[in-house]
Design a protein around this motif. Structure first.
Motif, PDB file in Angstrom:
ATOM      1  N   ASP A 146      36.467  67.555  25.312  1.00 38.99           N
ATOM      2  CA  ASP A 146      36.639  66.944  24.050  1.00 38.99           C
ATOM      3  C   ASP A 146      37.924  66.830  23.181  1.00 38.99           C
ATOM      4  O   ASP A 146      38.070  67.402  22.308  1.00 38.99           O
ATOM      5  N   SER A 186      25.294  64.002  28.256  1.00 40.95           N
ATOM      6  CA  SER A 186      26.429  64.950  28.098  1.00 40.95           C
ATOM      7  C   SER A 186      25.985  65.991  28.143  1.00 40.95           C
ATOM      8  O   SER A 186      25.094  66.977  27.698  1.00 40.95           O
ATOM      9  N   GLU A 210      29.365  56.869  17.727  1.00 41.12           N
ATOM     10  CA  GLU A 210      29.224  57.258  19.217  1.00 41.12           C
ATOM     11  C   GLU A 210      28.064  57.870  19.756  1.00 41.12           C
ATOM     12  O   GLU A 210      27.220  58.370  18.766  1.00 41.12           O
ATOM     13  N   LYS A 256      30.194  57.886  27.033  1.00 41.02           N
ATOM     14  CA  LYS A 256      29.654  57.361  25.679  1.00 41.02           C
ATOM     15  C   LYS A 256      29.688  56.149  25.627  1.00 41.02           C
ATOM     16  O   LYS A 256      30.283  55.416  26.058  1.00 41.02           O
ATOM     17  N   TRP A 283      26.877  60.127  22.951  1.00 45.13           N
ATOM     18  CA  TRP A 283      27.088  60.893  24.207  1.00 45.13           C
ATOM     19  C   TRP A 283      25.973  60.902  24.958  1.00 45.13           C
ATOM     20  O   TRP A 283      24.716  61.301  24.565  1.00 45.13           O
ATOM     21  N   GLY A 324      27.026  67.516  20.503  1.00 45.97           N
ATOM     22  CA  GLY A 324      27.368  66.618  21.425  1.00 45.97           C
ATOM     23  C   GLY A 324      26.333  66.779  22.659  1.00 45.97           C
ATOM     24  O   GLY A 324      26.496  65.986  23.678  1.00 45.97           O
TER      25      GLY A 324
END
Length: 316
Positions: free
Chosen positions: A193, A40, A35, A85, A37, A51
């Motif tokens: 999340d 973010s 992933e 994402k 992000w 994150g």
């Protein structure tokens, strides 16, 4: 310049990638992290600050926005309202579900749930997603599947939906789903999340119920039947990338050279070709694999060249 090309932001997670993000991006990226992000201001559940995006000057994006919200968000917004994402499914993800706003407000102290949507950047020829139950499922049956981790029975009750490059699919909060192996996608979602894992065995996860216990967490699951016609309503059309049901949660628009980029906080992901992004304060080269953070202060922009991008933002 107001628009910023972003670094890769790849927090650790519990499933495998296959190097597609590193191949796609034009900046250094970790091949084993599945992933990225993008822009973010959301941290991983229970693992802050993991994150959160960082800007080129070293500032954490969330802190920069808090210091000057009008510059970033404009006069009408209090937060970004969105999380974007890149997701590289190096294995089939576990069957899981996200709570809706009503459940999240009651039990997770936030106004946002986690409705999401996927724009497929690339997919192997036999790629698929599991999306919704194909028949009504009783609460006791679902609880038994989860408690006994009877994965094959759960998966057999879902719809296996083929996907291909260019597809766009809305996944409403509450809908059980699992992304199959061999897919690189752009995911846009509400900025949380929150995931309830219906399948967790083999993924090294001790708590898949958001700390609520499964008796409560499973109440957020849509156990109703999703027929082929209902599933078709989750796909975009030639006229718009996502169906109208997405408008309550976020906006996603496919852009090509010559298109105007409207003013407002957004993320642009360049998915094909190369060109330029221009405006009163900005003129920068862009190409496939770039992720761009656009503040409100950039004003209206224009995409030029043989290029295709996806613009992602909160709902209007």
């Amino acid at each position: 310049m107001t628009v910023e090309t972003l670094f890769a932001n790849q927090p650790e997670t519990f499933y495998r990638g296959a190097g597609r993000i590193a191949e796609f991006r034009n900046v250094p990226a970790l091949p084993d992290r599945p992933e990225d992000w993008v822009g973010s201001v959301t941290s991983r559940f229970g693992l802050a600050p993991s994150g959160l995006s960082t800007l080129a000057d070293g500032r954490v994006l969330a802190e920069a926005i808090a210091a000057d919200p009008r510059w970033w968000l404009g006069p009408q917004r209090a937060d970004t309202g969105v999380l974007v994402k890149l997701l590289d499914a190096g294995q089939r993800l576990p069957l899981h579900v996200h709570p809706d706003r009503r459940f999240a407000n009651a039990h997770l102290a936030t106004p946002y749930g986690k409705t999401e949507a996927w724009v497929i950047v690339s997919a192997r020829p036999d790629a698929y997603v599991h999306l919704g139950f194909a028949r009504d499922v009783e609460a006791a049956e679902l609880a038994g599947w989860v408690q006994g981790q009877r994965t094959q029975e759960m998966l057999a009750a879902t719809n296996r939906v083929p996907v291909a490059t260019g597809d766009a699919i809305l996944c409403p909060a509450g809908l059980p789903h699992a992304i199959g192996e061999g897919i690189l996608l752009v995911e846009v979602q509400e900025p949380t999340d929150f995931s309830v894992l219906l399948e967790y065995e083999g993924f090294g996860i001790a708590d898949g119920h958001l700390g609520l216990g499964y008796d409560l967490a499973l109440q957020c699951v849509d156990r109703g039947a999703w027929t082929p016609s209902r599933l078709d309503g989750l796909r975009g059309t030639a006229a718009r990338l996502l169906p109208e049901a997405a408008d309550e949660f976020f906006a996603a628009r496919r852009l090509r050279g010559g298109d105007r980029v409207e003013q407002g906080f957004s993320v642009l992901v360049v998915v094909a070709g190369e060109g330029r992004l221009t405006g009163e304060q900005d003129d920068l080269a862009v190409r496939r694999g770039d992720t761009l953070l656009v503040p409100y202060a950039a004003g209206p922009l224009r995409l030029e060249g043989r290029v295709e991008a996806v613009r992602l933002s909160a709902s209007a």
